[in-house]
Design a protein around this motif. Sequence first.
Motif, PDB file in Angstrom:
ATOM      1  N   ASN A  77       0.773   3.931  -2.985  1.00 48.05           N
ATOM      2  CA  ASN A  77       0.311   5.291  -2.684  1.00 48.05           C
ATOM      3  C   ASN A  77       1.340   6.330  -3.121  1.00 48.05           C
ATOM      4  O   ASN A  77       0.980   7.424  -3.575  1.00 48.05           O
ATOM      5  N   ARG A 125       0.827  -1.206   0.000  1.00 48.63           N
ATOM      6  CA  ARG A 125       0.000   0.000   0.000  1.00 48.63           C
ATOM      7  C   ARG A 125       0.867   1.263   0.000  1.00 48.63           C
ATOM      8  O   ARG A 125       0.603   2.197  -0.762  1.00 48.63           O
ATOM      9  N   SER A 126       1.898   1.279   0.821  1.00 48.11           N
ATOM     10  CA  SER A 126       2.670   2.523   0.883  1.00 48.11           C
ATOM     11  C   SER A 126       3.428   2.751  -0.430  1.00 48.11           C
ATOM     12  O   SER A 126       3.538   3.890  -0.897  1.00 48.11           O
ATOM     13  N   SER A 166      -4.564  10.960  -7.199  1.00 41.38           N
ATOM     14  CA  SER A 166      -5.339  10.639  -5.986  1.00 41.38           C
ATOM     15  C   SER A 166      -6.852  10.773  -6.184  1.00 41.38           C
ATOM     16  O   SER A 166      -7.618  10.114  -5.477  1.00 41.38           O
ATOM     17  N   GLN A 223      -7.674   4.825  -6.431  1.00 38.78           N
ATOM     18  CA  GLN A 223      -7.606   4.768  -4.961  1.00 38.78           C
ATOM     19  C   GLN A 223      -7.498   3.343  -4.446  1.00 38.78           C
ATOM     20  O   GLN A 223      -8.174   2.447  -4.954  1.00 38.78           O
TER      21      GLN A 223
END
Length: 459
Positions: free
Chosen positions: A349, A345-346, A358, A362
């Motif tokens: 992102n 996830r990081s 963004s 998502q």
Amino acid sequence: MARDKERPVGVDLVASESRDFSQSRALQPKAHRLIPGGAHTYAKGDDQYPEQAPGFIARGSGCHVWDVDGNEFIEYGMGLRAVTLGHAFEPVIQAAYQQMQLGINFNRPAKIELDLAETFLGIVSGADMVKFAKNGSDVTTAAVKLARAYTGRDLVAICGDQPFFSTDDWFIGSTAMNAGIPRAIIDLTVKFPYNDLPALEALFSRHPGRIACVLLEAEAATPPASGYLQALKTLCEKEGAVLVFDEMITGFRWHLAGAQGFHGVVPHLSTFGKAMANGFAIAALAGKREIMRLGGLDHDEPRVFLLSTTHGAETHALAASLETIRIYREGDVVGFLWKQGERLRSLINRSIAENRLSDFFQLIGRPCNLVFATFDQNRARSQAFRTLFLQELVRRGVIAPSFVVSYSHSEADVDRTAEAVHEALVIYRKALDEGIDKYLEGRPVKPVMRKYNCRTEDA
Ligand SMILES: Cc1ncc(COP(=O)(O)O)c(C=O)c1O
């Protein structure tokens, strides 16, 4: 046995214009001629994947799969989230194989049925009794039947914000794909929104004394508001309805005991499946003795036909489940799923931010169960952009209808996936700026639960 963290990763992450799908393409028309939908599960169907994607898988190992053309991919959400340890995970296969050699199905119960029941209830400790079956759909349907018998009521209240509970008519009747289901059945299922207690209170008021059970995933894409699950239980008890948690996805993922273990709220009945046996077919209905006993032999009330099937407790699936549970405990599998999902996830992102996406792409959900949402230039949910993203990942050796990790996703797998995602998101940005037609090859994917195959109002 420890997970093979050192296994080399051979996936070619260079965008490949030349990935050959000719064997898949040759088999697809035959599959559609012989099998309605071309696959035995709609979620695996051709309409769920871009045109430039493998049609058939030949084998898997860990989190890697090889298609019939010999292309290798890193896979996510394996076996519709059932394969949580990894494909062909040796200790589980060995446990199943050794049990098979003793026979898989007898006229009387096998002792292993009792062994797994005891182990399972040691984990799902809020439940007093458990009954095993083969499919998640069968156990959620059994929960509904039991709740109706227990309460003497006919309506089923389901969470309308969650996508799936069962292949049976009481649920499918409530979807867009409800051909073949009589109105009388459809009318018996009512819906409530997640995280909205007043709406459920209003539903109880609209149907006084008629709602047999309230059935939901305690948590899906959205976490419960503080106190929501406990308040739900209190409301059900006040209204005389049975609270059922569908733990098909949350079970053995949020926590060994599912969302009820994670959130500390024990429902009256709960249903498990998927990850219980690393992909072997097994599901479970668990719950309070007072309700479950209606399926048993020691009462004088009308008997409930509760989960009795020829293949319901095949011994090798039970052995696979016992071994899976042993590995979960020994290896802190749940902790690993959360940790590795968080790493992914990081990294993703960061790519979303670098590509100024963004508002358009998502990641949603807990690290152990990451999914993604795609939006077009008007910020509307977009199947076309989902297809483009899937297409660009496949081109880079990743099959990711979600980013649901397994115990076999090593750091190298996650890092390679993140690289592929980054490159796919660069294309995504270009498609937003220059028009998707320039980048998307072929038709967009479509939601499974739609009324018609091709009519545009459903796309
Ligand atoms: C939340 C949930 N409940 C129930 C089911 C049905 O399980 P099965 O496909 O094993 O019948 C699924 C399957 O995807 C599911 O996701």
